[in-house]
Each structure stands twice: as structure tokens, then as C-alpha cells.
Write a protein that holds these residues in place. Structure first.
Motif, short mmCIF file in Angstrom:
data_model
loop_
_atom_site.label_atom_id
_atom_site.label_comp_id
_atom_site.label_asym_id
_atom_site.label_seq_id
_atom_site.Cartn_x
_atom_site.Cartn_y
_atom_site.Cartn_z
N GLY A 123 0.92 -1.05 -0.06
CA GLY A 123 -0.25 0.06 0.13
C GLY A 123 0.47 0.90 -0.49
O GLY A 123 1.79 1.13 -0.25
N PRO A 124 0.20 2.24 0.37
CA PRO A 124 0.49 3.79 0.04
C PRO A 124 1.90 4.10 1.39
O PRO A 124 2.18 5.05 1.39
N GLY A 125 1.86 3.25 2.62
CA GLY A 125 2.06 3.66 3.95
C GLY A 125 3.85 2.99 3.90
O GLY A 125 4.26 2.77 2.19
N ARG A 126 4.13 3.09 4.87
CA ARG A 126 5.36 2.66 4.72
C ARG A 126 5.79 1.16 4.00
O ARG A 126 5.17 0.20 4.06
N PRO A 127 6.92 0.84 3.81
CA PRO A 127 7.40 -0.16 3.32
C PRO A 127 7.73 -1.27 4.44
O PRO A 127 7.76 -1.05 6.44
N LEU A 128 7.27 -2.24 4.22
CA LEU A 128 7.59 -3.31 5.00
C LEU A 128 8.87 -3.79 5.98
O LEU A 128 9.81 -3.75 4.87
N HIS A 129 8.99 -3.76 6.84
CA HIS A 129 11.00 -3.43 6.90
C HIS A 129 11.08 -5.53 7.46
O HIS A 129 10.50 -6.13 8.63
N VAL A 130 12.08 -5.50 6.95
CA VAL A 130 12.22 -7.55 7.82
C VAL A 130 13.62 -7.76 8.37
O VAL A 130 14.76 -6.90 7.99
N ARG A 157 10.72 -6.18 -3.53
CA ARG A 157 9.39 -6.03 -3.76
C ARG A 157 8.67 -4.81 -3.01
O ARG A 157 7.67 -4.68 -2.21
N GLY A 158 9.77 -4.07 -2.30
CA GLY A 158 9.69 -3.26 -1.43
C GLY A 158 9.98 -2.91 0.02
O GLY A 158 9.48 -2.03 0.74
N CYS A 159 10.14 -3.68 0.08
CA CYS A 159 10.89 -3.92 1.93
C CYS A 159 12.19 -3.27 1.96
O CYS A 159 12.93 -3.24 0.35
N THR A 160 12.57 -3.04 2.79
CA THR A 160 13.91 -3.01 3.87
C THR A 160 13.61 -3.63 4.48
O THR A 160 13.72 -4.81 5.32
N VAL A 161 15.81 -4.30 4.69
CA VAL A 161 16.03 -5.26 5.12
C VAL A 161 17.37 -4.87 6.19
O VAL A 161 18.26 -4.31 5.48
N ALA A 162 16.82 -5.06 7.13
CA ALA A 162 18.16 -5.53 7.93
C ALA A 162 18.82 -6.47 8.36
O ALA A 162 18.51 -6.96 9.21
#
Length: 202
Positions: free
Chosen positions: A15-22, A50-55
Motif C-alpha cells: 500500500g501507500p504507507g511505509r515499506p515493510l521492514h524485515v 518487493r518494496g521491503c527494507t531489510v536489516a
């Protein structure tokens, strides 16, 4: 517990919100339990696409290995490493703040589950997730369905089958599990419920 390859359907529509964080914790205290670094690198690139951020998370002594994983992944935008920069006492807050925690059969898996985080633990054939997997309402485990499990080996050098249980558990399979767990966050509230997962052979 998902033994392997659950057909959950299409990837989530962000959606238009924040990226999903993994959060990804790619190392445990036994090499037999570690999914190959090249598989993690591929999975990380897939999640970022797919638009996620990863740490990446790990102990100070694992910083060099996580730096090597970042190089293997190509240092893409959206990927960072927190190795050695997070106190163990701060880890529960970090885990609770993630949309998904992906890890091996490790202490991180159990801590994340205990904190109520959404966790996907990747298990080798050494220990069955039904006995040793994380416990919690949002805890899941994935493993290859191989005839040599459970072997009980702690060291990769003991394995006579070239770590087939982890080598043959490919990133696309784990990605489908991750997408299914993230889809509940990305899908609109009126979306149809996800189908009940089945199992397919690896």
C-alpha cells in the motif's frame, strides 16, 4: 509449523504507507543450522525488489560475516547491517518493531517468538521444528522434507549428504512463506482471508 513450501498465493500488494521492514538473522551458533549465505543474499534481493527494507542482525563477532553477506547481495539500497550495534537488552524492542523476522534455528527465533514478533525460522534437518522450533501465535518454521531428518548433527563436517536439507531449500520457497506472512500487513482490511496452507515436497 510449515514443513515446506506452502502455496499461499500471490505476493502482497504494498500500500501507500511505509515499506515493510524485515529483520534477517542469518547466523546461528552451529554451522549445520545455517542456511547458505548465497540463498540469504538471493532472498534479500527478492525482498528488496518487493518494496521491503531489510536489516541484518547479529553479534559483534558476526559483523565480518554479515559484511560479507552484504557484499554478496551487492550492497543494494534498502539493506543495512546492525551487527554489533545493538545491545542484547535492546533486541526485544528491535524484534517487536519488525514486520517479519527471518532466521535460522537459533536463539533469535525463540526470542522473537516470545516477544510476539512474526517470525519465520529456517530449519536444517538436524532438529525437527515440531520439537525445537519457535513457539508463539505468529511463529512459523520451514524445512526441507528429507529422509535423513532428524540427524542431530551440530557440525556441518558431520553431514554425509553435503547439507542437502539446506542447499535444496531454495530462496523462492522461503520467499513464498515470507510473502504469505507479510500479506496480512500489506493487504487491505476487506481482503479475503489467505487459504489454509498445504505442504508440497521439496
Amino acid at each position: 509449523i510449515d514443513r515446506c513450501l506452502s502455496p499461499y498465493g500471490a505476493p502482497p500488494a504494498h500500500g501507500p504507507g511505509r515499506p515493510l521492514h524485515v529483520l534477517v538473522a542469518p547466523l546461528s551458533n552451529r554451522d549445520m543450522r545455517d542456511w547458505p549465505a548465497r540463498h540469504y543474499a538471493t532472498l534479500i534481493r527478492q525482498l528488496l525488489a518487493r518494496g521491503c527494507t531489510v536489516a541484518l542482525v547479529g553479534a559483534p563477532g558476526q559483523a565480518a560475516a554479515l559484511d560479507a553477506l552484504m557484499r554478496l547481495a551487492g550492497h543494494p539500497p534498502g539493506l543495512s547491517s546492525l551487527a554489533g550495534r545493538t545491545a542484547w537488552s535492546d533486541m526485544p524492542t528491535l524484534l517487536r518493531g519488525a514486520d517479519l523476522v527471518i532466521c535460522n534455528n537459533s536463539g533469535i527465533a525463540h526470542l522473537a517468538a516470545a516477544e510476539g514478533a512474526r517470525v519465520l525460522a529456517i530449519h536444517s534437518a538436524s532438529h525437527q521444528p515440531a520439537e525445537w522450533g519457535p513457539r508463539g501465535p505468529r511463529a512459523h518454521a520451514v524445512m526441507a522434507d528429507v529422509p535423513c531428518s532428524p540427524c542431530g548433527f551440530d557440525r556441518l563436517a558431520e553431514c554425509p549428504f553435503s547439507h542437502t536439507c539446506m542447499e535444496d531449500l531454495l530462496p523462492d520457497a522461503v520467499l513464498r512463506q515470507a510473502e504469505a506472512l507479510l500479506s496480512a500487513l500489506a493487504a487491505p482490511s476487506h481482503a479475503a482471508p489467505q487459504p489454509t496452507p498445504g505442504t508440497l515436497p521439496c
